[in-house]
Design a protein around this motif. Structure first.
Motif, short mmCIF file in Angstrom:
data_model
loop_
_atom_site.label_atom_id
_atom_site.label_comp_id
_atom_site.label_asym_id
_atom_site.label_seq_id
_atom_site.Cartn_x
_atom_site.Cartn_y
_atom_site.Cartn_z
N ASP A 95 50.38 21.03 73.27
CA ASP A 95 51.62 21.65 73.74
C ASP A 95 51.60 21.61 75.27
N PRO A 96 52.62 21.05 75.91
CA PRO A 96 52.64 20.97 77.38
C PRO A 96 52.50 22.32 78.06
N THR A 97 52.88 23.40 77.39
CA THR A 97 52.75 24.72 78.02
C THR A 97 51.29 25.13 78.21
N GLN A 98 50.36 24.39 77.61
CA GLN A 98 48.94 24.68 77.77
C GLN A 98 48.39 24.17 79.10
N ALA A 99 49.11 23.27 79.77
CA ALA A 99 48.60 22.61 80.96
C ALA A 99 48.16 23.57 82.07
N PRO A 100 48.93 24.61 82.41
CA PRO A 100 48.50 25.50 83.50
C PRO A 100 47.17 26.19 83.23
N SER A 101 46.80 26.38 81.97
CA SER A 101 45.55 27.08 81.66
C SER A 101 44.33 26.27 82.08
N THR A 132 53.99 16.26 91.22
CA THR A 132 53.75 16.55 92.63
C THR A 132 54.20 17.97 92.98
N GLU A 133 53.64 18.46 94.09
CA GLU A 133 54.11 19.74 94.61
C GLU A 133 54.75 19.58 95.99
N SER A 134 54.65 18.36 96.54
CA SER A 134 55.33 18.03 97.79
C SER A 134 55.40 16.51 97.89
N GLU A 135 55.95 16.01 98.98
CA GLU A 135 56.08 14.57 99.15
C GLU A 135 54.74 13.90 99.40
N THR A 136 53.71 14.69 99.67
CA THR A 136 52.40 14.11 99.98
C THR A 136 51.26 14.69 99.16
N ARG A 137 51.56 15.57 98.20
CA ARG A 137 50.51 16.22 97.44
C ARG A 137 50.81 16.20 95.94
N LEU A 138 49.75 15.93 95.17
CA LEU A 138 49.83 16.12 93.74
C LEU A 138 49.73 17.60 93.43
N SER A 139 50.26 18.01 92.32
CA SER A 139 50.17 19.41 91.91
C SER A 139 48.72 19.76 91.59
N THR A 140 48.31 20.94 92.02
CA THR A 140 46.96 21.41 91.72
C THR A 140 46.95 22.37 90.54
N THR A 141 48.11 22.71 90.02
CA THR A 141 48.18 23.65 88.89
C THR A 141 48.73 23.01 87.62
N ARG A 142 49.51 21.94 87.75
CA ARG A 142 50.15 21.34 86.59
C ARG A 142 49.75 19.89 86.35
#
Length: 273
Positions: A95-101, A132-142
């Motif tokens: 389930d994609p909702t598990q990703a943040p865990s 991503t979380e910005s134009e230069t960063r991958l997300s660190t939570t998702r």
């Protein structure tokens, strides 16, 4: 023996490509379904075999309980009855909702994948579509960003079509910046092409400003089996091209390990930290 992460800017056949490379590896291999959108190999290629009691979604709890290292290999399933134990899968999220865990678990998983590499496995990480979380960063939570940071090579999967090339360009910029600042260097980034369209490897390489590290044949019949299940005799065109791609991928890995080792001296099965 290497850790190779595969990603895409948009749906471009990452899972199918990662599975083809895993099944065609000349060494023992492990496929890690780290796509935050969820895993599909267990319900697709394996035809629903196995149990939801094992898989990536269970590792966050193991990490919190301090048992991750001990339980890690218990969550592998065999991909190939012919070579039992040689072609392994760590099934992905149900389930994609598990990703943040898994936000704080990815670092520990990355270290355990290094151990698998050192034990003689080729490790392929299906990281899916980048988040991503910005134009230069991958997300660190998702997104499984630490797995890309520690990989020997990060391959953007791109179809040789205008649409796929265009949708890959923004992701290439993010990956290049991410690996330069937080990974092992921007030279870890390469292209894995699926030969669906009319663009040549030279054209794609020039447009996306990264080397083509491997080419996979456009083979819908094999892709259908890898995606939906081995319900008929598998064609071999895609797997043959994946076997050829291993050679050029390993060349990149060997070159980078030489460069990253102190004094330029490579180790036999170790990897750069």
């Amino acid at each position: 023996m290497a850790v190779i992460a595969l990603a895409s800017g948009k749906s471009s056949g990452v899972t199918c490509s990662a599975l083809a490379l895993t099944l065609s590896s000349p060494k023992p291999s492990l496929l890690v379904e780290a796509d935050p959108a969820g895993g599909t190999v267990r319900t697709g290629y394996l035809g629903g075999e196995g149990t939801a009691a094992i898989g990536l979604h269970r590792l966050a709890a193991a990490e919190r309980q301090g048992t991750l290292a001990r339980e890690f290999a218990q969550h592998f399933v065999s991909l190939d009855r012919e070579h039992a134990g040689q072609r392994l899968l760590l099934p992905g999220l149900t389930d994609p909702t598990q990703a943040p865990s898994l936000g704080r678990t990815w670092q520990q998983i990355a270290r355990l994948l290094t151990v698998m590499d050192q034990a003689g496995h080729d490790v392929f990480v299906d990281a899916g579509r980048i988040v991503t979380e910005s134009e230069t960063r991958l997300s660190t939570t998702r997104y499984p960003t630490p797995l890309l940071h520690r990989a020997d090579a990060v391959l953007m999967v791109v179809r040789t079509t205008q649409a796929s090339i265009a949708s890959s360009a923004p992701g290439m910029r993010v990956l290049r910046e991410e690996l330069a600042r937080h990974g092992t260097g921007a030279d870890a980034l390469g292209l894995l092409l699926i030969e669906e369209g009319s663009f040549t490897s030279t054209q794609v390489q020039q447009t996306l400003q990264a080397p083509v590290v491997g080419m996979l044949a456009w083979d819908p019949d094999t892709a259908d089996v890898l995606t939906h299940g081995a319900y008929k005799r598998m064609p071999r065109t895609l797997l043959r091209s994946a076997r050829t791609a291993h050679s050029t991928i390993n060349e990149l890995v060997t070159k980078r390990r030489v460069q990253l080792q102190p004094g330029g001296i490579p180790t036999s099965v170790g990897r750069a930290s």
